[in-house]
Design a protein around this motif. Structure first.
Motif, PDB file in Angstrom:
ATOM      1  N   GLY A 152       2.573  10.783   4.667  1.00  0.00           N
ATOM      2  CA  GLY A 152       2.035  10.591   6.061  1.00  0.00           C
ATOM      3  C   GLY A 152       2.686  11.363   6.892  1.00  0.00           C
ATOM      4  N   GLU A 153       3.512  11.036   7.999  1.00  0.00           N
ATOM      5  CA  GLU A 153       4.115  11.690   9.011  1.00  0.00           C
ATOM      6  C   GLU A 153       5.609  11.786   8.348  1.00  0.00           C
ATOM      7  N   LYS A 154       6.160  11.309   7.495  1.00  0.00           N
ATOM      8  CA  LYS A 154       7.559  11.333   6.955  1.00  0.00           C
ATOM      9  C   LYS A 154       7.732  12.387   6.028  1.00  0.00           C
ATOM     10  N   VAL A 155       8.822  12.833   6.286  1.00  0.00           N
ATOM     11  CA  VAL A 155       9.500  13.980   5.312  1.00  0.00           C
ATOM     12  C   VAL A 155      10.191  13.389   4.031  1.00  0.00           C
ATOM     13  N   VAL A 156       9.416  13.433   2.856  1.00  0.00           N
ATOM     14  CA  VAL A 156      10.136  13.285   1.610  1.00  0.00           C
ATOM     15  C   VAL A 156      10.926  13.999   1.135  1.00  0.00           C
ATOM     16  N   ASP A 157      10.754  15.469   1.278  1.00  0.00           N
ATOM     17  CA  ASP A 157      11.609  16.605   0.732  1.00  0.00           C
ATOM     18  C   ASP A 157      11.315  17.598   1.560  1.00  0.00           C
ATOM     19  N   SER A 158      12.195  18.640   1.453  1.00  0.00           N
ATOM     20  CA  SER A 158      12.209  19.890   2.183  1.00  0.00           C
ATOM     21  C   SER A 158      12.977  21.049   1.609  1.00  0.00           C
ATOM     22  N   VAL A 159      12.136  21.943   1.162  1.00  0.00           N
ATOM     23  CA  VAL A 159      12.963  23.076   0.712  1.00  0.00           C
ATOM     24  C   VAL A 159      12.905  24.356   1.396  1.00  0.00           C
ATOM     25  N   PRO A 160      13.827  25.088   1.671  1.00  0.00           N
ATOM     26  CA  PRO A 160      13.904  26.082   2.559  1.00  0.00           C
ATOM     27  C   PRO A 160      13.677  27.375   1.631  1.00  0.00           C
ATOM     28  N   ILE A 193       0.587  -1.045   0.107  1.00  0.00           N
ATOM     29  CA  ILE A 193      -0.086   0.082   0.084  1.00  0.00           C
ATOM     30  C   ILE A 193       0.960   1.155   0.036  1.00  0.00           C
ATOM     31  N   LYS A 194       0.693   2.101  -0.886  1.00  0.00           N
ATOM     32  CA  LYS A 194       1.289   3.215  -1.035  1.00  0.00           C
ATOM     33  C   LYS A 194       0.689   4.691  -0.643  1.00  0.00           C
ATOM     34  N   THR A 195       0.897   5.502  -0.139  1.00  0.00           N
ATOM     35  CA  THR A 195      -0.160   6.868  -0.001  1.00  0.00           C
ATOM     36  C   THR A 195       0.473   7.847  -0.815  1.00  0.00           C
ATOM     37  N   GLU A 196      -0.380   8.739  -0.926  1.00  0.00           N
ATOM     38  CA  GLU A 196      -0.119   9.686  -1.783  1.00  0.00           C
ATOM     39  C   GLU A 196       0.774  10.998  -1.013  1.00  0.00           C
ATOM     40  N   THR A 197       1.821  11.446  -1.312  1.00  0.00           N
ATOM     41  CA  THR A 197       2.266  12.688  -0.883  1.00  0.00           C
ATOM     42  C   THR A 197       1.771  13.785  -0.824  1.00  0.00           C
TER      43      THR A 197
END
Lengths: 156, 365, 166
Positions: free
Chosen positions: B30-38, B2-6
């Motif tokens: 979900g609660e996990k960070v996939v990418d973060s852009v400052p 099962i995959k959730t949408e980001t």
């Protein structure tokens, strides 16, 4: 320990490798390296990175002179404890040169800042967008010819 | 599987733990960070352009407002660069006074770091203690130059005023009390199990990654790389003092915290030696009323509390700088944000941001 | 006949008579909830004002709220840029009425040392209405406390301001 400027002998070896493309003022105490030919610029920087072990790109600046732009790279070698200033003059009409993000990943923000404020275009940069100013800003404020719009945005 | 949408979450520009007006665009699974852009620039004040229209002396107050929790270090860096450009020799006594004040300010800055890290994690009590102790340093600066945050004490050519015996007493008393202050932080925070669990093993930054990204300052040293400009490119009178450079091992949030706490005691060591060894003499060199450095260009660096502060100054021989560019350590250190956040939880983003310790005045310039 | 006159003597020492308006003003002025939003340097002094030495809690103003929906005082502490102006205005609009604004520091007042920069708003009053201006770069925590006490006076006696306006 004090950091030294890149030794004269190393500058001479570099000059031997790229005889027509680079220049430096032999009379100056700490001569900065001037790169005249843009096609060779990535190659010279690559040689500085690998052969001469400049592992840190401390700073990138662009200066707006009367008839040309100049991009200045301040390189530091933490391994040899040396520093070097590399200058690349660019024509006013097309201020564009190759990105250094492949050699020094830290160049990313430096280059975006210079693009944002000075309008220098870094070719093949992964994400060349404005970084400090809003996306809809018009003009490049650090250019000497920049004039502030009359109270821009005050009503909008 | 099962995959959730980001989905995207925008944190900031007004958020209690972004240390000002930084915006971070998080892509979450979900609660996990996939990418973060400052995304920065919400405090871009155009200091570099303003400096071009002012004389070298008038530029000094702007350096106060760059990294506003360690203004002395910025004054120091700017004056050091201008003096190198104009070839001004600084009296020995002024060098010592500069080092004392810069190190005191480093302690104050690290105290803010401890306080804001605590409050970001949710330990509001942990903020009160460092802020209370920081007032002691501000009192010293207040006595010295009448300002609590924007000092302009270190001037081109030397310093503004001499130490009075009252100030020396204040510094000595502060240094005597410092170990008990640190004990208090250690009891309250360092030894706290919840605090340790939040910091240990999260947001790893390996030495190689830190080196490649041009990270400097305590953040680089937390990743185990021994690089401190006070040792590796000594300036002013730092080579007269004995001190060690604290290093971390793993480069996690915990190391970044511990390195800064240890740096406080190292700075205290330097101040004590400098106070004991202040030579007699002038506190300023002779500097012309209108300073016209010779035509030329210089890049000069010093070690601020957040890393390598560099000034690139281009002079055209007039009384105003033709171009000044400032290498701000927080700005470059923020490039590591994505590595620090990727794969961790949203709650860890706050901690990672706090241990980078960016000051937005400096990031946005 | 005034209301005061019909109150029996027994109660005169135990009952305070006021209007609903007056009661609200009194309550509002004594428990302002500021929004946690610092823009730059002044924010550090704002934190100092809330910390141990200056202790804003003495006056009942220490409940810093992270959400604009729970706050009624907006302390604009620091330089406002054109890029930051839209989010700032939105924050102000998200706050429930009645709401008050303090412009803290020279930058918030009129741009301060950055007034002639290309990216700085010369004064937050160009964007949102301001109740109290506090000068200084940055103002000391005492100045912020004084400013908040002035705001308290203003909330209690709005007629003072109307008089000045004439």
């Amino acid at each position: 320990m004090k950091r030294r400027y890149m030794g004269r002998d190393k500058l001479y070896t570099l000059k031997k490798d790229f005889p027509t493309d680079i220049d430096f003022d032999d009379a100056a105490e700490n001569p900065s390296l001037i790169i005249r030919s843009l096609p060779y610029f990535p190659k010279i920087m690559h040689s500085l990175n690998t052969q001469h072990k400049f592992d840190m790109l401390s700073n990138i600046t662009a200066v707006d002179y009367d008839d040309y732009f100049e991009v200045v790279y301040d390189l530091t070698s933490r391994i040899n404890s040396e520093e070097l200033m590399v200058k690349v003059p660019l024509a006013k009409a097309s201020p564009a040169l190759e990105t250094m993000t492949a050699l020094w990943p830290e160049a990313d923000f430096h280059e975006r800042e210079q693009y944002d404020l000075m309008g220098i275009i870094f070719l093949h940069h992964p994400n060349l967008q404005r970084i400090l100013l809003p996306d809809d800003f018009i003009g490049y404020p650090l250019q000497k010819s920049y004039r502030q719009a009359e109270k821009e945005g005050e009503n909008g | 599987m099962i995959k959730t949408e980001t989905y995207q979450l925008s944190m900031g520009p007004v958020h209690p733990s972004t240390h000002g007006v930084l915006q971070v665009l998080l892509t979450l699974d979900g609660e996990k960070v996939v990418d973060s852009v400052p995304c920065m620039g919400y405090l871009h004040r155009g200091i570099e352009k303003l400096m071009e229209a002012r004389t070298y002396f008038q530029c000094l107050p702007y350096t106060d407002r760059l990294d506003y929790v360690s203004a002395m270090n910025n004054n120091f860096s700017y004056c050091h660069a201008v003096e190198k450009l104009a070839a001004i020799d600084i009296p020995e006594k002024a060098q010592y006074l500069r080092v004392i004040m810069a190190e005191l300010n480093r302690i104050a800055s690290h105290m803010i770091f401890i306080g804001s890290l605590a409050v970001d994690i949710g330990a509001t009590t942990g903020m009160i203690y460092p802020f209370r102790d920081r007032e002691r340093i501000l009192d010293i600066f207040n006595e010295l130059c009448g300002a609590r945050m924007t000092y302009s004490y270190i001037r081109i050519g030397g310093v503004r005023s001499d130490l009075s015996s009252a100030i020396v007493d204040m510094i000595n008393k502060f240094l005597a009390d410092l170990p008990s202050m640190l004990d208090e932080y250690n009891n309250l925070l360092t030894g706290n199990e919840i605090f340790q669990h939040r910091l240990k093993g999260t947001s790893l930054l390996s030495g190689e990654q830190a080196r490649r990204l041009g990270i400097t300052g305590p953040m680089l040293r937390a990743s185990g790389i021994d690089y401190d400009l006070r040792k590796d490119n000594t300036y002013s009178s730092y080579d007269n003092f004995e001190f060690s450079v604290p290093l971390g091992k793993n480069g996690d949030n915990w190391d970044r915290y511990i390195v800064r706490v240890k740096e406080i005691s190292e700075s205290a060591k330097i101040i004590r030696q400098a106070l004991d060894g202040i030579p007699d003499g002038q506190i300023t060199a002779k500097v012309p009323k209108v300073l016209r450095p010779p035509k030329g260009e210089i890049y000069d660096t010093t070690e601020g509390p957040r890393g390598e502060v560099g000034y690139h100054i281009v002079s055209d021989g007039s009384a105003k700088p033709y171009r000044i560019h400032i290498r701000r350590p927080s700005f470059i250190n923020l490039q590591a944000l994505n590595i620090l956040c990727k794969g961790y939880l949203v709650g860890d983003v706050v901690v990672a941001m706090s241990t980078i310790d960016p000051i937005l005045g400096e990031v946005d310039c | 006949m005034e209301i005061v006159d019909i109150v029996p003597d027994v109660l005169k020492n135990n009952v305070m008579i006021t209007t609903i308006d007056g009661l609200f003003k009194w309550a509002r002025s004594n428990s302002l909830w500021p929004l946690t939003s610092g823009l730059s340097c002044c924010a550090i002094e704002m934190m100092c004002a809330a910390a141990a030495r200056f202790d804003l809690a003495r006056f009942g103003y220490e409940v810093f709220r992270p959400s604009p929906r729970q706050a009624d005082l907006f302390i604009v502490a620091g330089t406002l840029t054109w890029k930051m102006a839209p989010p700032l205005k939105r924050l102000y609009e998200q706050m429930p009425n009645p709401k008050y604004v303090i412009a803290m520091g020279s930058c918030a007042n009129e741009g301060g040392p950055f007034a002639d920069a290309y990216s700085v708003v010369p004064g937050v009053d160009k964007i949102i209405p301001v109740d109290v201006f506090i000068p200084g770069c940055p103002p000391r925590p005492e100045a912020l406390i004084y400013g908040m006490l002035q705001l308290k006076e203003k909330i209690r006696h709005p007629e003072i301001i109307q008089k000045v306006k004439k």
